[in-house]
Design a protein around this motif. Structure first.
Motif, short mmCIF file in Angstrom:
data_model
loop_
_atom_site.label_atom_id
_atom_site.label_comp_id
_atom_site.label_asym_id
_atom_site.label_seq_id
_atom_site.Cartn_x
_atom_site.Cartn_y
_atom_site.Cartn_z
N SER B 7 3.31 -6.51 9.08
CA SER B 7 2.60 -7.79 8.88
C SER B 7 2.47 -8.53 10.21
O SER B 7 1.45 -9.18 10.47
CB SER B 7 3.31 -8.65 7.83
N LEU B 8 3.48 -8.42 11.06
CA LEU B 8 3.37 -9.04 12.39
C LEU B 8 2.24 -8.38 13.17
O LEU B 8 1.46 -9.07 13.86
CB LEU B 8 4.69 -8.89 13.17
N ASP B 9 2.12 -7.07 13.04
CA ASP B 9 1.05 -6.38 13.76
C ASP B 9 -0.31 -6.78 13.22
O ASP B 9 -1.26 -6.96 13.99
CB ASP B 9 1.26 -4.86 13.64
N LEU B 10 -0.41 -6.93 11.90
CA LEU B 10 -1.68 -7.33 11.31
C LEU B 10 -2.12 -8.68 11.86
O LEU B 10 -3.26 -8.87 12.27
CB LEU B 10 -1.54 -7.41 9.78
N VAL B 11 -1.19 -9.60 11.87
CA VAL B 11 -1.51 -10.96 12.33
C VAL B 11 -1.83 -10.93 13.82
O VAL B 11 -2.75 -11.63 14.28
CB VAL B 11 -0.33 -11.91 12.01
N ARG B 12 -1.12 -10.11 14.57
CA ARG B 12 -1.40 -10.01 16.00
C ARG B 12 -2.80 -9.45 16.22
O ARG B 12 -3.53 -9.91 17.12
CB ARG B 12 -0.35 -9.12 16.68
N ARG B 13 -3.18 -8.48 15.41
CA ARG B 13 -4.52 -7.90 15.57
C ARG B 13 -5.59 -8.90 15.21
O ARG B 13 -6.67 -8.93 15.81
CB ARG B 13 -4.64 -6.61 14.74
N LEU B 14 -5.29 -9.75 14.22
CA LEU B 14 -6.24 -10.81 13.88
C LEU B 14 -6.46 -11.71 15.10
O LEU B 14 -7.59 -12.04 15.44
CB LEU B 14 -5.68 -11.68 12.74
N ALA B 15 -5.33 -12.09 15.72
CA ALA B 15 -5.43 -12.96 16.89
C ALA B 15 -6.19 -12.26 18.01
O ALA B 15 -7.02 -12.87 18.70
CB ALA B 15 -4.02 -13.34 17.37
N HIS B 16 -5.93 -10.98 18.18
CA HIS B 16 -6.58 -10.22 19.24
C HIS B 16 -8.09 -10.13 18.99
O HIS B 16 -8.90 -10.28 19.91
CB HIS B 16 -5.97 -8.82 19.32
N ASP B 17 -8.46 -9.91 17.73
CA ASP B 17 -9.89 -9.83 17.39
C ASP B 17 -10.58 -11.15 17.74
O ASP B 17 -11.70 -11.17 18.26
CB ASP B 17 -10.08 -9.54 15.89
N ASP B 181 5.94 -5.83 3.24
CA ASP B 181 6.59 -5.01 2.20
C ASP B 181 7.69 -5.81 1.51
O ASP B 181 8.19 -6.78 2.09
CB ASP B 181 7.22 -3.76 2.84
N PRO B 182 8.10 -5.36 0.31
CA PRO B 182 9.18 -6.08 -0.38
C PRO B 182 10.46 -6.18 0.46
O PRO B 182 11.23 -7.12 0.33
CB PRO B 182 9.43 -5.23 -1.64
N GLY B 183 10.67 -5.21 1.34
CA GLY B 183 11.90 -5.23 2.14
C GLY B 183 11.82 -6.09 3.39
O GLY B 183 12.73 -6.07 4.21
N ALA B 184 10.75 -6.85 3.55
CA ALA B 184 10.58 -7.67 4.76
C ALA B 184 11.68 -8.73 4.84
O ALA B 184 12.26 -9.12 3.83
CB ALA B 184 9.21 -8.34 4.73
N ILE B 185 11.94 -9.17 6.06
CA ILE B 185 13.03 -10.14 6.21
C ILE B 185 12.51 -11.58 6.16
O ILE B 185 11.39 -11.85 6.56
CB ILE B 185 13.81 -9.91 7.53
N PRO B 186 13.33 -12.48 5.66
CA PRO B 186 12.92 -13.89 5.63
C PRO B 186 12.76 -14.40 7.04
O PRO B 186 13.55 -14.06 7.94
CB PRO B 186 14.07 -14.61 4.92
N ILE B 187 11.79 -15.25 7.23
CA ILE B 187 11.51 -15.78 8.57
C ILE B 187 12.72 -16.57 9.10
O ILE B 187 12.93 -16.64 10.31
CB ILE B 187 10.24 -16.67 8.56
#
Lengths: 117, 391
Positions: B7-17, B181-187
């Motif tokens: 999810s961090l990568d997805l958001v980073r790619r959004l920013a990059h786009d 994913d369900p196993g993601a860590i709380p911020i």
């Protein structure tokens, strides 16, 4: 005769600092750069005290204590301030623990607890 | 909010786009080919965000809303921007050029938000852009902020722009929660890690002060998420003297402690009773190595104590080179195991700015996430260990 000390640290700077701190009250009999030299120099000089770093190349300080004379008096003199490491040092046989950076009074106080002058 | 690497990568790619769109707008408007050098996602405390953007005074900003909302700000060197615009309007008056600079910013930021909207497959509304006037805006009501940070550069190296997007927390939470994913860590755990790192940097600053008598303090401490190949760019090309070492445990990784050469010289002079020849091959080198060794422990011991584990580190390796050249081998080694890197970077500085130090910690990303998953937030304050309680 002042107590004899073996200094073991891979940092030339730190060895010179300890030398300066201890020079007035103790006899520096030898200096080593790693855990292997520590054992060799200990057997050769049989110092009253070993001031030993933990993080060193070839062999670290905790490993060296494990193989040393059970009666050796060793103070760990290290930058590592982790509770788990302190417990490992105790288990290996260390008698004291000083964290860097340190000032002269705290070093002398720690040594006095282990090897009174 | 829960986060994981994907999810961090997805958001980073959004920013990059978004930044790519802005770069394309700039290229079209100025005729100068522009590329996005790096895009990172950084978690900052409000205090660190205020410090980081304290000198951001020239720029353009706009607010946007929709599936994501927040504020995006383009920061640039005003003189560079004027030169770029002046080339397009050689006979333009100062007023025309100033207007051109605003328009340039406006177009780039609109391009940024358009890029986001395209990537999300949605529409984002934008308010009219305004000039950055005074303090950099940080959203109210949150202890932490995410900053999406892109650096744009002309391919001839003639200019640099930075685009910062500070999204509103709630909509961003929805994006992360949807994509993790369900196993993601709380911020909150990543935030605790951020705090521990800042504390570690403060400890390292105290070590410098203790050994040299030079008063230093932490200026910035932040955790950024970048593609591993961008790590050298993230560190930059300034020349440094310092140490690099590897640490093993949970997590394992690499640490670089880097001083600008004048800072390193001043520190070595403070540590040593006599002057050295300045070649970094004698006692001055040993002094920096030992200081680096001590600062390393100051930095990572807190992690170990809070995580209830032990982390070993190698003896420090002395380095003297450009920052990017120093970390390139490290990034290459990390790159054999992971596509991204958490770059934990902290800046320690004297009040007069004459002595500065940057610490870059690059942990193994999976080990870091696993360690954070096990982190007991109630241990967060247990960064110190007292030998007297053990011996």
């Amino acid at each position: 005769m002042p107590p004899s000390v073996l200094i073991v640290d891979d940092s030339e700077f730190m060895r010179s600092l300890l030398r300066e701190i201890l020079a007035d009250d103790y006899e520096i009999v030898a200096e080593g750069e790693n855990g292997v030299e520590a054992l060799e120099l200990y057997r050769e000089h049989e110092p009253d005290l070993v001031m030993m770093d933990i993080v060193m190349p070839i062999r670290d300080g905790i490993e060296a204590i494990t193989d040393s004379d059970p009666d050796a008096r060793v103070i760990m003199c290290t930058s590592v301030g982790q509770e788990e490491k302190m417990k490992m040092a105790v288990k290996a046989g260390a008698n004291g623990y000083i964290t860097k950076p340190f000032q002269k009074p705290s070093v002398l106080e720690a040594i006095e607890d282990v090897v009174p002058a | 909010m829960r986060v994981d690497i994907d999810s961090l990568d997805l958001v980073r790619r959004l920013a990059h786009d978004g930044a790519e769109q802005a770069a394309e707008s700039l290229s079209t408007m100025t005729g100068v080919e522009t590329r996005v050098e790096t895009t990172s996602v950084t978690l900052l405390s409000r205090a660190s965000a205020r410090e980081r953007f304290a000198t951001a005074t020239a720029g353009v900003e706009l607010e946007f809303e929709g599936q994501l909302s927040g504020r995006t700000t383009l920061v640039f060197d005003a003189e560079q921007a004027r030169e770029l615009v002046a080339e397009q309007a050689p006979d333009g008056s100062d007023a025309v050029i100033e207007s051109g600079v605003e328009e340039l910013g406006s177009i780039m930021l609109s391009g940024t938000v358009d890029g986001w909207a395209d990537s999300l497959g949605t529409a984002l509304d934008m308010a009219p852009p305004t000039s950055l006037d005074g303090e950099f805006p940080i959203p109210a009501g949150t202890e932490y902020v995410f900053v999406f940070d892109s650096k744009l550069q002309g391919v001839d190296g003639g200019f640099e722009f930075a685009i910062y997007v500070v999204p509103d927390w709630e909509p961003l939470t929805e994006v992360f929660d949807r994509e993790s994913d369900p196993g993601a860590i709380p911020i909150e755990k990543l935030a605790v890690f951020n705090d521990m790192t800042r504390e570690g940097a403060a400890h390292a600053a105290d070590d410098i002060t203790s050994m040299t008598g030079i008063e230093t303090s932490v200026e910035i401490s932040q955790c950024s998420f970048v593609p591993v190949e961008e790590v050298p760019t993230h560190v930059g090309t300034a020349e440094y003297v310092g140490v690099v070492l590897e640490y093993h445990g949970r997590p394992s990784g690499y640490l670089a402690i880097l001083f600008g050469e004048p800072s390193a010289r001043r520190i070595a002079d403070a540590l040593l009773p006599v002057e050295t020849d300045g070649d970094w091959d004698g006692m001055d080198r040993s002094a920096i190595e030992e200081l680096g060794n001590i600062m390393t422990s100051g930095f990572i011991d807190g992690w170990a104590n809070v995580l209830g584990t032990s982390i070993d580190h190698s003896p420090p390796e002395f380095v003297h080179d450009m920052g990017s050249a120093i970390v390139s081998p490290v990034a290459a080694r990390l790159g054999t195991r992971q596509e991204h890197a958490f770059v934990i970077d902290s800046t320690v500085r004297t009040d007069d700015g004459e002595v500065g130090c940057s610490l870059y910690a690059l942990p193994n990303e999976r080990e870091l996430m696993a360690a954070l998953d096990d982190l007991l937030v109630e241990r967060a304050s247990r960064t110190g260990a007292d030998p007297e309680s053990v011996f």
